[in-house]
Design a protein around this motif. Structure first.
Motif, PDB file in Angstrom:
ATOM      1  N   ARG A  82     -66.593 148.930 -99.081  1.00 17.35           N
ATOM      2  CA  ARG A  82     -68.004 149.028 -99.483  1.00 17.35           C
ATOM      3  C   ARG A  82     -68.944 148.404 -98.477  1.00 17.35           C
ATOM      4  N   ARG A  83     -68.439 147.521 -97.640  1.00 16.55           N
ATOM      5  CA  ARG A  83     -69.261 146.803 -96.666  1.00 16.55           C
ATOM      6  C   ARG A  83     -68.714 147.080 -95.267  1.00 16.55           C
ATOM      7  N   GLN A  84     -68.907 148.304 -94.775  1.00  5.45           N
ATOM      8  CA  GLN A  84     -68.400 148.696 -93.470  1.00  5.45           C
ATOM      9  C   GLN A  84     -69.078 147.888 -92.364  1.00  5.45           C
ATOM     10  N   ALA A  85     -68.281 147.467 -91.389  1.00  2.02           N
ATOM     11  CA  ALA A  85     -68.791 146.658 -90.293  1.00  2.02           C
ATOM     12  C   ALA A  85     -67.844 146.770 -89.101  1.00  2.02           C
ATOM     13  N   PRO A  86     -68.318 146.375 -87.916  1.00  5.52           N
ATOM     14  CA  PRO A  86     -67.437 146.390 -86.749  1.00  5.52           C
ATOM     15  C   PRO A  86     -66.404 145.261 -86.778  1.00  5.52           C
ATOM     16  N   GLY A  87     -66.583 144.290 -87.670  1.00  2.22           N
ATOM     17  CA  GLY A  87     -65.658 143.181 -87.811  1.00  2.22           C
ATOM     18  C   GLY A  87     -66.003 142.382 -89.049  1.00  2.22           C
ATOM     19  N   TYR A  88     -65.097 141.477 -89.411  1.00  2.00           N
ATOM     20  CA  TYR A  88     -65.260 140.714 -90.648  1.00  2.00           C
ATOM     21  C   TYR A  88     -64.927 139.253 -90.431  1.00  2.00           C
ATOM     22  N   VAL A  89     -65.569 138.414 -91.232  1.00  2.00           N
ATOM     23  CA  VAL A  89     -65.196 137.007 -91.360  1.00  2.00           C
ATOM     24  C   VAL A  89     -64.958 136.768 -92.833  1.00  2.00           C
ATOM     25  N   PHE A  90     -63.743 136.308 -93.143  1.00  2.00           N
ATOM     26  CA  PHE A  90     -63.374 135.952 -94.502  1.00  2.00           C
ATOM     27  C   PHE A  90     -63.340 134.430 -94.580  1.00  2.00           C
ATOM     28  N   ARG A 101     -73.008 137.872 -85.572  1.00  2.00           N
ATOM     29  CA  ARG A 101     -74.180 138.326 -86.335  1.00  2.00           C
ATOM     30  C   ARG A 101     -74.055 139.776 -86.798  1.00  2.00           C
ATOM     31  N   ARG A 102     -73.155 140.546 -86.191  1.00  2.00           N
ATOM     32  CA  ARG A 102     -72.963 141.956 -86.553  1.00  2.00           C
ATOM     33  C   ARG A 102     -71.885 142.137 -87.622  1.00  2.00           C
ATOM     34  N   TYR A 103     -71.113 141.090 -87.901  1.00  3.25           N
ATOM     35  CA  TYR A 103     -69.987 141.176 -88.821  1.00  3.25           C
ATOM     36  C   TYR A 103     -70.443 141.030 -90.271  1.00  3.25           C
ATOM     37  N   GLU A 104     -69.550 141.418 -91.177  1.00  7.15           N
ATOM     38  CA  GLU A 104     -69.755 141.177 -92.601  1.00  7.15           C
ATOM     39  C   GLU A 104     -68.957 139.931 -92.991  1.00  7.15           C
ATOM     40  N   TYR A 105     -69.487 139.166 -93.940  1.00  6.23           N
ATOM     41  CA  TYR A 105     -68.894 137.908 -94.380  1.00  6.23           C
ATOM     42  C   TYR A 105     -68.542 137.999 -95.850  1.00  6.23           C
ATOM     43  N   LEU A 106     -67.300 137.709 -96.170  1.00  2.68           N
ATOM     44  CA  LEU A 106     -66.820 137.723 -97.545  1.00  2.68           C
ATOM     45  C   LEU A 106     -66.262 136.340 -97.854  1.00  2.68           C
ATOM     46  N   ILE A 107     -66.690 135.778 -98.972  1.00  3.73           N
ATOM     47  CA  ILE A 107     -66.305 134.417 -99.360  1.00  3.73           C
ATOM     48  C   ILE A 107     -65.687 134.466-100.747  1.00  3.73           C
ATOM     49  N   CYS A 108     -64.578 133.741-100.924  1.00  3.85           N
ATOM     50  CA  CYS A 108     -63.959 133.632-102.241  1.00  3.85           C
ATOM     51  C   CYS A 108     -63.287 132.267-102.366  1.00  3.85           C
ATOM     52  N   GLY A 109     -63.567 131.588-103.451  1.00  2.04           N
ATOM     53  CA  GLY A 109     -62.983 130.272-103.680  1.00  2.04           C
ATOM     54  C   GLY A 109     -63.759 129.554-104.762  1.00  2.04           C
TER      55      GLY A 109
END
Length: 137
Positions: free
Chosen positions: A3-11, A99-107
């Motif tokens: 759902r959150r397409q990006a060139p890279g991710y930070v989890f 700055r171009r990546y999507e960030y997903l946080i869980c905890g």
């Protein structure tokens, strides 16, 4: 991630909050997805890392995965990151194009609140930050 397409991710995960990220990384492996991912994972100690073996397997299988373990109570022989995930740690370890990546946080809620603030502090656009919130009843 779909759902959150990006060139890279930070989890960013704390404790059992790593579970959805392990699933996403396994999906990336199965799809042959080569987008870069950095996973910051806070745990109390090495022995308390949830899904540690699966994470090691995924790290070996995904060349574009950077796994950053952050231990709250590390053994004296630990040479990795220690304490809590912080804005300072993020500044040192985020990828160049962060700055171009999507960030997903869980905890835990307190950790997610702190991470949302820290990410904005280091320059991540708030629209690129998503949190998976859950709580024990």
């Amino acid at each position: 991630m779909d759902r959150r397409q990006a060139p890279g991710y930070v989890f960013i995960a704390g404790g059992v909050g790593v579970t959805p990220f392990v699933s996403m990384l396994a999906t990336m492996r199965e799809r042959g997805d080569v987008r870069p991912v950095t996973l910051f994972y806070g745990s109390p100690s090495w022995d308390e890392i949830v899904l540690r073996e699966q994470l090691a397997e995924l790290e070996a299988a995904l060349p574009n995965l950077t796994l950053v373990h952050v231990l709250g109570r590390p053994d004296p022989s630990w040479t990795g990151e220690a304490g809590r995930i912080s804005a300072e740690l993020l500044r040192r370890r985020l990828p160049a194009q962060f700055r171009r990546y999507e960030y997903l946080i869980c905890g835990p809620t307190q950790m997610m609140d702190a991470m949302e603030d820290a990410l904005v502090e280091v320059g991540v656009p708030p629209a690129r930050i998503s949190s998976e919130r859950f709580d024990m009843v």
